[in-house]
Design an enzyme around this catalytic site. Structure first.
Site, PDB file in Angstrom:
ATOM      1  N   ILE A  67       0.821  -1.212   0.000  1.00  0.00           N
ATOM      2  CA  ILE A  67       0.000   0.000   0.000  1.00  0.00           C
ATOM      3  C   ILE A  67       0.854   1.261   0.000  1.00  0.00           C
ATOM      4  O   ILE A  67       0.402   2.339  -0.380  1.00  0.00           O
ATOM      5  CB  ILE A  67      -0.939  -0.007   1.232  1.00  0.00           C
ATOM      6  N   LYS A  68       2.111   1.134   0.389  1.00  0.00           N
ATOM      7  CA  LYS A  68       2.983   2.303   0.501  1.00  0.00           C
ATOM      8  C   LYS A  68       3.295   2.940  -0.854  1.00  0.00           C
ATOM      9  O   LYS A  68       3.751   4.081  -0.902  1.00  0.00           O
ATOM     10  CB  LYS A  68       4.282   1.923   1.204  1.00  0.00           C
ATOM     11  N   ASP A  69       3.073   2.224  -1.952  1.00  0.00           N
ATOM     12  CA  ASP A  69       3.270   2.835  -3.266  1.00  0.00           C
ATOM     13  C   ASP A  69       2.419   4.092  -3.415  1.00  0.00           C
ATOM     14  O   ASP A  69       2.847   5.080  -4.024  1.00  0.00           O
ATOM     15  CB  ASP A  69       2.866   1.851  -4.376  1.00  0.00           C
TER      16      ASP A  69
END
Length: 476
Positions: A67-69
């Protein structure tokens, strides 16, 4: 007209209307354009005991597998707009791995260099992946205060001051972090559930996902409950409950990517309705269970999120609809959560039988010796491998054993025993036990004469279990 059997696989749960499925023929100019629009997948087995449906927002479908993208590229966009980084500059950040991956993707696409600091508790896989994408990685100690010059926070901030044309991301206090989820993750979940979501469950660290997603959803429906999953050893739970930042709450923990020993600026206390702490063991065990039972290869924090949801199940009703964020991919934890030996060493595996114990010990070479070898050779093997007993073999079959206890007795009487053949001095073979034997019954097979037993696995290979192996397993 009945649904053809070939199409029944694609039928969704009745909560959501069936939408037309058309092939995605879109061509992308950059891998960054594939970020977002991740699937929402219903969980079945791991949530079977809960009273309502639970859906996972599976974020490892992002190109960087987490999700950090989303927030990494949002923060980079804002930095470029504000002139904080110029062409050819260096991105510097302290990361547990996933944010670094998203930033590395952005750096490759836009021509930047990357230097990341991380802690020594992060998995080796995360470090190796960052290096594979061209980043320089500096590993810092975990057990230091955030203000300590050796901490990964301090080291990254210092490097940003020292290196020209560098940008210190600071995901913890960079509000573009939570903005990314307010703009992307929240609206996606609202649309995918057709506004039927009642609970959002997020294992939280920087606070970006929790706050941004939760804020958006609460603006659509103030009754939506936002539950944060934290780790024991983090100060976030007490802060949420009391408003106090109590450093006495802080101690080392193993779970990666969640919890904090300070308060990031991304948090808005009012967004979360409840914080729930989960043990390292429960998170790790549940991650493995999700992978095994659902076929969704998840990271550590997903296990913590589902474990925390189970702890809160009495607060749920049949009419509720829960969405849980699955932050990242299990491939980043194969040396830890998905390694039986690592799990066993930390007491995270429930070891009850010989089969369980063998699974946790991993592959170990079984040292054997031939009947025709000299006793001196057996002694050399004991010294080399620091072992006390060796099975004796002839033609692939175990025929006896030599042990330190037996050799000691014989050599006290006759030192020349060392020149004898092993067959002349060997004792009876070590007992062979069944894989299904309970560990608490192994005492019937191990005594002062032989300190080990043998077990044959499903492939027919022999393994040795020593007193130490058994004591270590039972003492967890």
């Amino acid at each position: 007209m009945p649904i053809p059997a070939s199409l029944k696989f694609f039928t969704f749960a009745p909560y959501f209307k069936r939408k037309a499925m058309t092939p995605d023929k879109k061509v992308y100019d950059s891998i960054l354009q594939t970020i977002g629009n991740t699937p929402l997948v219903r969980l079945n087995k791991v949530t079977a005991s809960l009273p309502c449906p639970v859906y996972a927002k599976v974020e490892y479908f992002n190109p960087g597998n987490s999700i950090k993208d989303r927030m990494a590229i949002k923060m980079l966009d804002v930095a470029e707009e504000q002139g904080l980084i110029k062409p050819g500059g260096t991105i510097i950040e302290g990361t547990s791995g996933n944010t670094g991956m998203g930033l590395a993707l952005g750096a490759i696409a836009r021509g930047y260099k990357c230097i990341f600091t991380t802690t020594d508790k992060q998995s080796k896989e995360k470090v190796d992946i960052l290096k594979a994408f061209g980043a320089e990685v500096i590993v810092c100690p975990t057990d230091v205060e955030p203000e300590d010059p050796r901490s990964y926070y301090s080291v990254s901030a210092r490097l940003a001051r020292e290196i020209p044309n560098s940008w210190y991301v600071n995901q913890y206090d960079n509000l573009a972090n939570r903005d990314a989820h307010y703009e992307q993750t929240g609206p996606e979940i609202w649309e995918q559930t057709e506004g039927k979501i009642t609970h959002l469950v997020v294992a939280t660290g920087t606070g970006g996902t929790l706050t941004g997603t939760g804020k958006y959803l609460k603006e659509q429906n103030p009754d939506i409950q936002v539950w944060a999953i934290d780790s024991y050893g983090s100060l976030l739970t007490k802060w949420h409950r009391t408003g106090e930042l109590d450093m006495n709450e802080v101690h080392s923990y193993i779970t990666e990517g969640i919890g904090e020993d300070f308060l990031p600026k991304n948090y808005i206390r009012e967004v979360a309705d409840h914080f729930e702490q989960v043990t390292d063991k429960d998170g790790a065990v549940m991650a493995r269970k999700i992978t095994k039972d659902e076929g969704i290869f998840v990271g550590y924090s997903a296990g913590s999120a589902i474990a925390g949801l189970h702890q809160l199940k009495d607060r749920l009703k049949p009419t509720d609809l829960v969405v849980v964020i699955f932050h990242d991919h299990g491939s980043r934890y194969v040396g830890k959560v998905y390694n039986d030996e690592w799990m066993l060493d930390r007491g995270f595996l429930d070891v009850e039988t010989v089969r369980d114990l063998l699974g946790g010990l991993g592959r170990r070479r079984l040292v054997t010796i031939d009947e025709d070898a000299k006793v001196s050779q057996a002694i050399d093997l004991m010294k080399k491998y620091d072992i006390e007993q060796i099975p004796v073999m002839r033609d692939g079959e175990i025929t006896g054993s030599v042990t330190q206890v037996g050799l000691f007795k014989r050599m006290i009487d006759n030192y020349e025993v060392k020149d004898f053949n092993v067959a002349d001095v060997m004792d009876a073979p070590l007992p062979v036990v069944e894989l299904s034997l309970r560990l608490d019954r192994l005492g019937n097979f191990i005594n002062k004469e032989n300190g080990a037993v043998l077990a044959k696995d499903d492939s027919g290979q022999y393994h040795i279990l020593t007193k130490y192996d058994i004591i270590n397993a039972l003492s967890k």
